[in-house]
Write a protein that holds these residues in place. Structure first.
Motif, mmCIF file in Angstrom:
data_model
loop_
_atom_site.group_PDB
_atom_site.id
_atom_site.type_symbol
_atom_site.label_atom_id
_atom_site.label_comp_id
_atom_site.label_asym_id
_atom_site.label_seq_id
_atom_site.Cartn_x
_atom_site.Cartn_y
_atom_site.Cartn_z
ATOM 1 N N ALA A 156 39.136 43.243 41.299
ATOM 2 C CA ALA A 156 38.646 43.023 42.658
ATOM 3 C C ALA A 156 37.354 42.211 42.639
ATOM 4 C CB ALA A 156 38.426 44.367 43.353
ATOM 5 N N ALA A 157 36.467 42.523 41.709
ATOM 6 C CA ALA A 157 35.196 41.797 41.606
ATOM 7 C C ALA A 157 35.439 40.333 41.274
ATOM 8 C CB ALA A 157 34.310 42.444 40.542
ATOM 9 N N TYR A 158 36.410 40.080 40.411
ATOM 10 C CA TYR A 158 36.713 38.691 40.035
ATOM 11 C C TYR A 158 37.248 37.903 41.222
ATOM 12 C CZ TYR A 158 38.657 34.722 37.501
ATOM 13 O OH TYR A 158 38.949 33.458 37.068
ATOM 14 N N LEU A 159 38.171 38.513 41.994
ATOM 15 C CA LEU A 159 38.708 37.849 43.178
ATOM 16 C C LEU A 159 37.626 37.626 44.229
ATOM 17 C CD1 LEU A 159 42.175 39.615 43.646
ATOM 18 C CD2 LEU A 159 41.741 37.304 42.809
ATOM 19 N N ALA A 218 39.018 28.963 54.132
ATOM 20 C CA ALA A 218 40.185 29.774 54.480
ATOM 21 C C ALA A 218 40.766 30.432 53.231
ATOM 22 C CB ALA A 218 41.244 28.920 55.175
ATOM 23 N N MET A 219 40.886 29.653 52.143
ATOM 24 C CA MET A 219 41.395 30.220 50.893
ATOM 25 C C MET A 219 40.418 31.251 50.338
ATOM 26 S SD MET A 219 44.329 29.019 50.524
ATOM 27 C CE MET A 219 44.627 29.769 48.932
ATOM 28 N N GLY A 220 39.117 31.008 50.550
ATOM 29 C CA GLY A 220 38.128 31.989 50.116
ATOM 30 C C GLY A 220 38.292 33.295 50.858
ATOM 31 N N ALA A 221 38.563 33.194 52.175
ATOM 32 C CA ALA A 221 38.780 34.408 52.980
ATOM 33 C C ALA A 221 40.009 35.162 52.490
ATOM 34 C CB ALA A 221 38.931 34.035 54.451
ATOM 35 N N VAL A 222 41.064 34.405 52.128
ATOM 36 C CA VAL A 222 42.280 35.042 51.604
ATOM 37 C C VAL A 222 41.976 35.786 50.312
ATOM 38 C CG1 VAL A 222 44.550 34.588 50.594
ATOM 39 C CG2 VAL A 222 43.870 33.414 52.696
ATOM 40 N N LEU A 223 41.243 35.142 49.411
ATOM 41 C CA LEU A 223 40.924 35.765 48.121
ATOM 42 C C LEU A 223 40.020 36.979 48.297
ATOM 43 C CD1 LEU A 223 40.379 32.517 46.015
ATOM 44 C CD2 LEU A 223 42.221 34.179 45.734
ATOM 45 N N ILE A 253 39.426 42.851 48.460
ATOM 46 C CA ILE A 253 39.127 44.099 49.170
ATOM 47 C C ILE A 253 40.346 45.023 49.181
ATOM 48 C CG2 ILE A 253 38.550 45.078 51.430
ATOM 49 C CD1 ILE A 253 36.844 42.587 51.930
ATOM 50 N N LYS A 254 41.519 44.436 49.445
ATOM 51 C CA LYS A 254 42.749 45.220 49.448
ATOM 52 C C LYS A 254 42.996 45.853 48.080
ATOM 53 C CE LYS A 254 47.730 44.861 50.303
ATOM 54 N NZ LYS A 254 48.857 43.947 50.664
ATOM 55 N N LEU A 255 42.746 45.056 47.041
ATOM 56 C CA LEU A 255 42.924 45.544 45.681
ATOM 57 C C LEU A 255 41.938 46.672 45.378
ATOM 58 C CD1 LEU A 255 44.457 45.129 43.033
ATOM 59 C CD2 LEU A 255 42.739 43.421 42.398
ATOM 60 N N ALA A 256 40.707 46.536 45.887
ATOM 61 C CA ALA A 256 39.684 47.551 45.627
ATOM 62 C C ALA A 256 40.065 48.909 46.206
ATOM 63 C CB ALA A 256 38.343 47.094 46.219
ATOM 64 N N PHE A 257 40.866 48.900 47.275
ATOM 65 C CA PHE A 257 41.258 50.158 47.909
ATOM 66 C C PHE A 257 42.651 50.612 47.483
ATOM 67 C CE2 PHE A 257 37.860 48.749 50.723
ATOM 68 C CZ PHE A 257 37.180 49.943 50.932
ATOM 69 N N THR A 258 43.212 49.946 46.478
ATOM 70 C CA THR A 258 44.509 50.375 45.953
ATOM 71 C C THR A 258 44.359 51.728 45.276
ATOM 72 O OG1 THR A 258 45.237 48.095 45.584
ATOM 73 C CG2 THR A 258 46.367 49.824 44.334
ATOM 74 N N GLU A 259 45.236 52.641 45.602
ATOM 75 C CA GLU A 259 45.180 53.987 45.020
ATOM 76 C C GLU A 259 46.259 54.137 43.950
ATOM 77 O OE1 GLU A 259 42.953 56.204 45.615
ATOM 78 O OE2 GLU A 259 41.952 55.129 47.236
ATOM 79 N N LEU A 260 45.942 54.903 42.938
ATOM 80 C CA LEU A 260 46.898 55.225 41.891
ATOM 81 C C LEU A 260 47.841 56.282 42.393
ATOM 82 C CD1 LEU A 260 47.850 54.893 38.981
ATOM 83 C CD2 LEU A 260 46.170 56.605 38.286
#
Length: 213
Positions: free
Chosen positions: A85-88, A195-200, A205-212
């Motif tokens: 997430a930090a990399y994206l 726009a691509m930056g907003a997508v990334l 952010i979505k990845l950061a909130f991914t739950e196992l």
């Protein structure tokens, strides 16, 4: 012939599942499109090859059983998740800060800021650090692929997955690096990069909130 009959259906299942997964827009797609539009076909293709090489990371730990350990460890999974997430977010924020070009400057669509090495590493890291890919390959190698399938055959599946991924995103790079396509995006200037930056950033952010699960 007997070998083909034994593993042909399994391979077909792997190929279909992978096609559905790779065709779904995500970080890999966004990073290849951005490289292709911003820096041309060469950078886009090297990024695509990096994404394909990143597949080998997932295949390797799936064959070694490490993926199961990561999937069962909240600490390891979260560490991988936050790193990805930090990399994206880093790439996305850099794109969001894109500034308008000098209107008197000539835009050279053949020149790009990325070297092949930088583009390749970006592709590898974007795919290799994605914990969703970890869960996908874990499911693939434990549910779709039989545990009784010989290791050499499973490695062959992995080689196919890497090559197919690289080929798919190379085609994406070829499409979005077409002069007309790039010229169309170039007219939007820094707004496309933002726009691509907003997508990334959104994907990060979505990845950061991914739950196992």
């Amino acid at each position: 012939m007997q070998w083909i009959n034994a593993y042909g259906i399994e391979f077909l299942s792997v190929a279909v599942v992978h096609l559905l997964a790779v065709a779904s827009p995500g970080p890999d797609f966004a990073i290849v499109v951005r490289a292709s539009v911003a820096a041309g076909r060469r950078a886009g293709t090297w990024t695509a090859l990096g994404v394909g090489a990143g597949i080998f990371v997932h295949v390797a730990y799936s064959l070694l059983g490490i993926g199961l350990i990561v999937a069962q460890s909240v600490v390891l999974f979260n560490a991988l998740k936050w790193l990805a997430a930090a990399y994206l977010l880093y790439i996305g924020i850099k794109a969001l800060r894109a500034k308008p070009q000098d209107p008197t400057a000539t835009v050279d669509l053949q020149a790009g800021p990325r070297s092949p090495r930088q583009a390749f590493i970006t592709g590898v890291m974007t795919n290799g650090l994605n914990p969703k890919a970890t869960l996908f390959f874990l499911s693939l190698f434990t549910v779709v692929i039989s545990p009784h399938t010989p290791l050499a055959v499973q490695a062959g599946y992995g080689l196919y997955l890497a090559l197919a991924t690289a080929l798919w995103f190379s085609l994406v790079a070829r499409l979005f690096s077409q002069p007309r396509v790039r010229a169309g995006f170039a007219r939007m200037g820094h707004w496309f990069d933002r726009a691509m930056g907003a997508v990334l950033v959104g994907l990060g952010i979505k990845l950061a909130f991914t739950e196992l699960r």
